[in-house]
Design a protein around this motif. Structure first.
Motif, short mmCIF file in Angstrom:
data_model
loop_
_atom_site.label_atom_id
_atom_site.label_comp_id
_atom_site.label_asym_id
_atom_site.label_seq_id
_atom_site.Cartn_x
_atom_site.Cartn_y
_atom_site.Cartn_z
N THR A 1 -30.33 6.91 -1.54
CA THR A 1 -29.36 7.23 -2.61
C THR A 1 -28.23 6.22 -2.71
N LYS A 2 -28.01 5.42 -1.64
CA LYS A 2 -26.89 4.47 -1.55
C LYS A 2 -25.53 5.19 -1.57
N LYS A 3 -25.58 6.51 -1.37
CA LYS A 3 -24.33 7.26 -1.26
C LYS A 3 -23.55 6.75 -0.05
N LYS A 4 -22.22 6.68 -0.19
CA LYS A 4 -21.40 6.13 0.88
C LYS A 4 -20.39 7.15 1.38
N PHE A 5 -20.15 7.08 2.68
CA PHE A 5 -19.01 7.76 3.29
C PHE A 5 -18.12 6.67 3.88
N VAL A 6 -16.90 6.56 3.35
CA VAL A 6 -16.05 5.42 3.70
C VAL A 6 -14.68 5.91 4.15
N LEU A 7 -14.00 5.07 4.92
CA LEU A 7 -12.64 5.38 5.34
C LEU A 7 -11.76 5.62 4.13
N GLY A 8 -10.96 6.69 4.21
CA GLY A 8 -10.05 7.00 3.12
C GLY A 8 -10.61 7.92 2.07
N GLN A 9 -11.90 8.21 2.15
CA GLN A 9 -12.53 9.07 1.15
C GLN A 9 -12.09 10.52 1.35
N LYS A 10 -11.80 11.19 0.23
CA LYS A 10 -11.40 12.60 0.29
C LYS A 10 -12.64 13.48 0.35
N VAL A 11 -12.60 14.48 1.22
CA VAL A 11 -13.73 15.39 1.38
C VAL A 11 -13.21 16.81 1.59
N ARG A 12 -14.09 17.76 1.41
CA ARG A 12 -13.78 19.15 1.75
C ARG A 12 -14.75 19.57 2.85
N ILE B 1 0.81 -1.22 0.00
CA ILE B 1 0.00 0.00 0.00
C ILE B 1 0.85 1.27 0.00
N GLU B 2 2.16 1.11 0.14
CA GLU B 2 3.04 2.29 0.23
C GLU B 2 2.88 3.19 -1.00
N GLY B 3 2.65 4.48 -0.74
CA GLY B 3 2.51 5.44 -1.82
C GLY B 3 1.11 5.56 -2.38
N SER B 4 0.21 4.67 -1.96
CA SER B 4 -1.16 4.73 -2.47
C SER B 4 -2.00 5.66 -1.60
N ASP B 5 -3.17 6.06 -2.10
CA ASP B 5 -4.08 6.90 -1.32
C ASP B 5 -4.60 6.15 -0.09
N ALA B 6 -4.57 4.84 -0.17
CA ALA B 6 -5.10 4.03 0.93
C ALA B 6 -4.09 3.83 2.05
N GLU B 7 -2.84 4.25 1.83
CA GLU B 7 -1.76 3.92 2.78
C GLU B 7 -2.07 4.39 4.20
N ALA B 8 -2.39 5.67 4.35
CA ALA B 8 -2.59 6.22 5.70
C ALA B 8 -3.73 5.53 6.42
N ILE B 9 -4.84 5.30 5.73
CA ILE B 9 -6.01 4.71 6.38
C ILE B 9 -5.78 3.26 6.74
N ILE B 10 -5.25 2.47 5.80
CA ILE B 10 -5.02 1.05 6.09
C ILE B 10 -3.97 0.91 7.19
N SER B 11 -2.93 1.74 7.15
CA SER B 11 -1.91 1.69 8.20
C SER B 11 -2.53 1.97 9.57
N ARG B 12 -3.43 2.96 9.61
CA ARG B 12 -4.04 3.32 10.88
C ARG B 12 -4.95 2.20 11.39
N ILE B 13 -5.75 1.62 10.50
CA ILE B 13 -6.64 0.53 10.92
C ILE B 13 -5.82 -0.69 11.34
N ALA B 14 -4.73 -0.96 10.61
CA ALA B 14 -3.86 -2.08 10.97
C ALA B 14 -3.25 -1.86 12.35
N LEU B 15 -2.84 -0.62 12.62
CA LEU B 15 -2.25 -0.31 13.92
C LEU B 15 -3.28 -0.49 15.03
N ARG B 16 -4.54 -0.10 14.77
CA ARG B 16 -5.59 -0.28 15.77
C ARG B 16 -5.86 -1.75 16.05
#
Length: 713
Positions: A676-687, A514-529
């Motif tokens: 709507t089935k709209k999702k808010f998920v871990l790792g999603q970019k928002v403003r 996952i290194e360098g991917s957008d998912a890196e920070a989130i997966i690393s954090r969940i793995a650490l938890r």
């Protein structure tokens, strides 16, 4: 106390504990005691109380009997929503306590807990039957004055009830004051805790009151007692000639320390030589135990503190500054007593030999992480010119660091490289900037050398089979790893397990993928938890995260008591060997040292986090109404957490998510719109927009401005 209720409880227990008793239902007990129907509620109340106290248990068929399971003692950890958990030393997981079963325990209380439900599929659930020791004799909070009385809202959001203050005991406090309250009555189901104001810290908005409140809340010591101060007067300011006897002299070796710019307690220095293909790496650690002798006032206070606490604006040291910044600190140009671990490292990064000895060193250069990184990574011309005489040494350090890291990586050591927060303060202690604190090649270099020394010392003393303290990190809970595997599958990654067991190498492989991917920070954090918390123990059960069979803490005796404690054992063993009497002595005390050090470490970490959270709120007050880009860092049934690029985290309530009714999907860590089935998920970019800030609760609220479908692209 209801005397009639207590009398009825005694009557029932006398019967239950008699030889003639067989398990009965409440109705059968009523018949036995000849209780009329209209008085049955009295018996029901008695039975309920006895069950809550753990003196009776009720079977699935509704029959009452003496409990088979005895209560356990543990620390209650409250949740602001009312429920909590009990942490029992030696248990793999905490015990869940529903809100109705807390028996009014406060956060941190030592409680008696009875387990009601326990299975492999879910966390154990129980109820508290009594409080063995209250942890909150004193509470810090916000004072509010009423007409005829006052009350205090605790800073600790895990203390769920405010504290009643009679007018005669308010010490003249006014609304808005931060105060310290001594609890005189812990109350009960129908009565609030009652207390007395013993100190007024100042107005909530006064400079310095924020951090002072946190210091008081956690019971952190601010001064050393008179006995400690008196002992300090007898400790010299320089190394005495008589203290050099019997020590190996490394003063002729080029020796450097590498630390942060602001560090004043320098407890490790390094040297490096090469003989053929073999590197000789010296890790030299301050010999604190030469000055802090066992059972002295300084030693007792060091054990009580067990660790230095690093808050955003100050350090609360484990040892007095005369030691931590003076005679024990490995300051440039000063002779210093040390305990050295000299390791022989081959060209594959294997440690093939070592020597542990008492020594004396003299540091040639006090280096910083920034300067060393500019030399070995950035090739900064000005820095290289300034340290021209040491460039070859630093490059060699980098070579050996890479060798050690490569060998550690090969066996499966896990490296969670998550950014930490660095809070910048002005001269008044106000937060003026927040940024991620990132590791560089120099910090990793020192980390590699310290890990190598810690492992080497741990293995040496494990095979000597003498009492010792180890730093242990147990294998993660299989259920948490199963949840992690399901979660990362949503990102297209897999986690191979064998018999529900995860190897460190497999987790390392995931982090590499996952290194360098957008998912890196989130997966690393969940793995650490998903990992268990490292702790101290007298048994060497290994360190999962480092994929190490042997690990201890040897390298920081100025700021950690376990390091100081094992130095004492090492030195005694080097000089004379450990006689049976001394072995038994260490066996008798080390369990307490391990538990005390683990508990104090957790307290320090929580206090450090609280000061950072407060300063983040303070900083973001200047940005109310502004918009920022962020990433969803947490999803709950109540809303979503969003982390900004500067590491500030805020919350968006589920009620503020417009356009649909959102339902929490725990397995996918996501909120899903029903229509709507709209999702808010871990790792999603928002403003988001900064909407509200509550400094007392240390909470930042965001409003959603814009979201993107799916996870970050």
């Amino acid at each position: 106390m209801d005397k009639n209720l207590e009398k009825r409880k005694r009557v029932v227990m006398d019967f239950v504990e008699s030889p003639m008793y067989v398990p009965m239902k409440a109705k059968e007990l009523a018949v036995f005691f000849d209780i009329e129907k209209e008085r049955r509620p009295e018996l029901d109340e008695v039975l309920k109380e006895l069950v809550l106290e753990g003196r009776l248990e009720i079977s699935k068929r509704g029959k009452y009997n003496k409990p088979v399971n005895k209560f356990l003692l543990g620390e209650f950890m409250a949740n602001p929503k009312g429920f909590g958990f009990v942490r029992v030393e030696g248990r793999d997981s905490d015990i869940f306590i529903p809100a109705v079963c807390t028996a009014n325990a406060m956060n941190g209380d030592l409680v008696k807990v009875v387990i009601d439900i326990e299975s492999k599929e879910r966390r154990a659930e129980g109820h508290i039957i009594g409080i063995e020791k209250h942890a909150n004799a004193e509470v810090v909070g916000y004072y509010k004055k009423n007409n005829n009385f006052g009350f205090v809202l605790p800073d600790d959001t895990k203390i769920l009830r405010d504290i009643y203050i009679p007018t005669a005991r308010d010490k003249g406090a006014k609304t808005g004051d931060k105060v310290v309250v001594e609890i005189t009555d812990f109350g009960g189901d129908k009565k609030k805790p009652e207390g007395e104001v013993i100190e007024i810290l100042g107005k909530n908005t006064d400079v310095g009151v924020d951090i002072l409140s946190i210091i008081r809340s956690f019971g952190l010591p601010e001064k050393f007692n008179d006995d400690v101060e008196n002992e300090l007067k007898k400790i010299p300011d320089v190394v005495l000639e008589k203290d050099l006897k019997g020590r190996q002299d490394f003063r002729d070796l080029i020796t450097v320390t590498i630390d942060g710019e602001d560090a004043k307690d320098l407890d490790d220095a390094i040297t490096l030589e090469k003989n053929g293909d073999i590197w000789h790496l010296g890790v030299h650690i301050a010999d604190v135990t030469h000055y802090v002798r066992e059972n002295t006032a300084i030693d007792k206070e060091a054990l009580n503190r067990a660790t230095s606490v690093y808050l955003v604006d100050r350090v609360i040291p484990m040892l007095p500054r005369k030691l931590s910044n003076g005679i024990c600190s490995l300051n440039q140009g000063e002779d210093r007593l040390t305990l050295s671990c000299i390791m022989e490292i081959d060209k594959k990064g294997n440690i093939i030999g070592h020597d542990i000895c008492e020594s004396v060193i003299n540091v040639n250069e006090r280096m910083t992480y920034t300067a060393v990184n500019e030399i070995i990574t950035e090739s900064n011309e000005d820095t290289q010119e300034r340290y021209n005489d040491y460039i070859e040494l630093f490059n060699n350090f980098k070579t050996v660091s890479d060798l050690l890291r490569g060998a550690r990586t090969k066996r499966g050591s896990i490296d969670f490289d998550l950014p930490e927060s660095k809070v910048m303060l002005d001269n008044n202690g106000k937060a003026v900037d927040i940024m991620p604190y990132e590791r560089n090649a120099a910090t990793k270099l020192i980390e590699d050398f310290m890990l190598a020394a810690n492992e080497t010392v741990a293995e040496d003393f494990f095979w000597q089979d003498i009492p010792f303290l180890y730093r242990v990190h147990e294998n993660p809970d299989p259920e948490k790893i199963k949840s992690l595997a399901i979660f990362i599958n949503n990102f297209g990654f897999t986690l191979r397990r064998k018999n529900d067991e995860l190897s460190p190498k497999e987790l390392q492989k995931l982090l590499g993928n996952i290194e360098g991917s957008d998912a890196e920070a989130i997966i690393s954090r969940i793995a650490l938890r998903s990992m268990k918390q490292a702790r101290y123990d007298t048994s060497c059960i290994g360190h999962f995260g480092l994929a190490a069979k042997f690990y201890t803490h040897f390298t920081s005796p100025i700021r950690r008591y376990p390091d100081l404690q094992i130095h004492r054992i090492i030195k005694e063993n080097i000089k004379n060997g450990l006689y049976e009497r001394r072995i038994e002595h260490y066996r008798a005390i080390l369990d307490h040292v391990a538990v005390q050090s683990s508990q104090r470490e957790r307290r320090a970490e929580e206090a450090e986090r609280e000061t950072v959270k407060y300063k983040k709120c303070e900083y973001m007050l200047g940005h109310l109404g502004e918009e920022f880009d962020g990433i969803i860092s947490g999803v709950t049934g109540f809303g979503i957490f969003v982390e900004l690029e500067n590491t500030v985290e805020g919350f968006i309530r589920i009620a503020d998510l417009e356009g649909d009714y959102f339902v929490y999907n725990e397995a996918g860590y996501e909120l899903v719109g029903e229509v709507t089935k709209k999702k808010f998920v871990l790792g999603q970019k928002v403003r988001v927009k900064v909407y509200d800030i509550d400094r007392l609760a240390k909470r930042i609220d965001f409003k959603l401005v814009k979201e993107r479908d799916g996870r970050g692209d």
